[in-house]
Design a protein around this motif. Structure first.
Motif, PDB file in Angstrom:
ATOM      1  N   LEU A   6      41.297  40.915  48.563  1.00 56.59           N
ATOM      2  CA  LEU A   6      41.723  40.212  47.352  1.00 56.59           C
ATOM      3  C   LEU A   6      42.952  40.888  46.738  1.00 56.59           C
ATOM      4  O   LEU A   6      43.916  40.214  46.336  1.00 56.59           O
ATOM      5  N   VAL A   7      42.940  42.216  46.688  1.00 56.23           N
ATOM      6  CA  VAL A   7      44.083  42.951  46.150  1.00 56.23           C
ATOM      7  C   VAL A   7      45.343  42.656  46.965  1.00 56.23           C
ATOM      8  O   VAL A   7      46.423  42.427  46.410  1.00 56.23           O
ATOM      9  N   ALA A   8      45.205  42.634  48.269  1.00 58.05           N
ATOM     10  CA  ALA A   8      46.355  42.366  49.144  1.00 58.05           C
ATOM     11  C   ALA A   8      46.931  40.978  48.893  1.00 58.05           C
ATOM     12  O   ALA A   8      48.157  40.792  48.879  1.00 58.05           O
ATOM     13  N   GLN A   9      46.070  40.009  48.691  1.00 60.96           N
ATOM     14  CA  GLN A   9      46.540  38.639  48.407  1.00 60.96           C
ATOM     15  C   GLN A   9      47.327  38.597  47.101  1.00 60.96           C
ATOM     16  O   GLN A   9      48.402  37.990  47.026  1.00 60.96           O
ATOM     17  N   SER A  23      51.655  47.444  40.459  1.00 67.58           N
ATOM     18  CA  SER A  23      51.226  47.256  39.067  1.00 67.58           C
ATOM     19  C   SER A  23      49.794  46.742  38.983  1.00 67.58           C
ATOM     20  O   SER A  23      49.063  47.057  38.038  1.00 67.58           O
ATOM     21  N   LEU A  24      49.378  45.963  39.982  1.00 67.09           N
ATOM     22  CA  LEU A  24      48.024  45.394  39.968  1.00 67.09           C
ATOM     23  C   LEU A  24      46.969  46.487  40.060  1.00 67.09           C
ATOM     24  O   LEU A  24      46.061  46.559  39.213  1.00 67.09           O
ATOM     25  N   SER A  25      47.071  47.344  41.071  1.00 65.24           N
ATOM     26  CA  SER A  25      46.065  48.393  41.229  1.00 65.24           C
ATOM     27  C   SER A  25      46.154  49.419  40.103  1.00 65.24           C
ATOM     28  O   SER A  25      45.137  49.965  39.672  1.00 65.24           O
ATOM     29  N   PHE A  26      47.370  49.671  39.601  1.00 60.02           N
ATOM     30  CA  PHE A  26      47.538  50.597  38.478  1.00 60.02           C
ATOM     31  C   PHE A  26      46.746  50.114  37.260  1.00 60.02           C
ATOM     32  O   PHE A  26      45.977  50.872  36.649  1.00 60.02           O
TER      33      PHE A  26
END
Length: 278
Positions: A6-9, A23-26
């Protein structure tokens, strides 16, 4: 679906709209209060419903160019965590270099310090925490910014006084040290500003009239009447502004030394006015 999938998408979709994938994972790690190791271990696990909802929310905000620091509500600066929102600019790493320079060049027990255009209070509060005996005052033309700066000072237990002022209009001094990271972007340079900055950060704190030099000109005009004879001025500048800002302050202070200093990336970033004793 695994969290990693999901994160990769989402990261791929963010890149497609010109945003940084990291920025998403941060933001996700910060809101989950996870370490990086926690996050890596979770990537191979199935996504729970509440985590998918959180990631959806973060992604939608990032996609619409809301900075990650506004999403999590904080930014780190000089080892301290400052609350930030749309009232103020997000403190930048290059401004940490300005604070470091001030502390390296000024070890006096007591100084009267003014931070012009304080925003979140990052500079003033960091100086006050590092030098508790300094008398630090911070000003801003934005009442909303000053409210947030005062909140940060209270949270970090820093002794700073705050005053609403357009540059030095409402201030009397005298000051031993004046520091400012003012608005300095010319409206002609919009293309150099990131989409998330333009969309979310306060334009009052970004752009200045007269090709970005208006606030420097006003400081140069007003500072001679409030700076002590041995006083110093430290300014952050745009990477193209070194020579002109140096000329402005050399004319305002003909008997002082004016230096243009580079940041860690080799770009002109700071102008310092002093008596040349260092």
């Amino acid at each position: 679906m695994l969290l990693g999938q999901l994160v990769a998408q989402y990261e791929e979709a963010l890149i497609a709209v010109g945003e940084e994938a990291e920025s998403l994972s941060f933001a996700y790690r910060a809101l989950k209060n996870w370490t990086f190791t926690d996050f890596v271990l979770a990537l191979q696990k199935e996504v729970e419903a509440e985590d998918k909802t959180l990631l959806d929310s973060i992604f939608e905000q990032l996609k619409h160019h809301v900075p990650a620091q506004y999403i999590i509500g904080s930014a780190e600066f000089c080892g301290h965590v400052f609350t930030v929102d749309e009232r103020v600019l997000i403190p930048r790493p290059e401004t940490e270099e300005l604070v470091t320079l001030i502390l390296e060049e000024n070890n006096q027990e007591s100084l009267r310090v003014l931070d012009i255009g304080t925003g979140s209070g990052a500079i003033a509060i960091s100086l006050a925490l590092a030098r508790p005996n300094w008398q630090v005052q911070a000003s801003d033309v934005s009442v909303n910014a000053l409210e947030l700066a005062q909140e940060n000072a209270q949270q970090l237990e820093a002794v700073v006084s705050f005053k609403t002022s357009n540059v030095l209009d409402e201030l009397e001094g005298p000051y031993d040290l004046i520091v400012s990271n003012p608005p300095y972007i010319s409206r002609e340079d919009l293309e150099e500003v990131g989409a998330n900055v333009l969309a979310s950060e306060p334009h009052l704190a970004l752009f200045a009239d007269r090709d970005g030099y208006a606030i420097y000109e006003k400081i140069a005009q007003q500072a001679p009447s409030v700076l002590t004879p041995d006083g110093k001025i430290y300014l952050e500048i745009g990477y193209k502004q070194g020579n002109k800002v140096k000329d402005l302050f050399q004319k305002a202070f003909p008997d002082k030394r004016v230096r243009v200093l580079k940041d860690q990336f080799g770009q002109d970033r700071m102008v310092v006015v002093d008596n040349g004793s260092i």
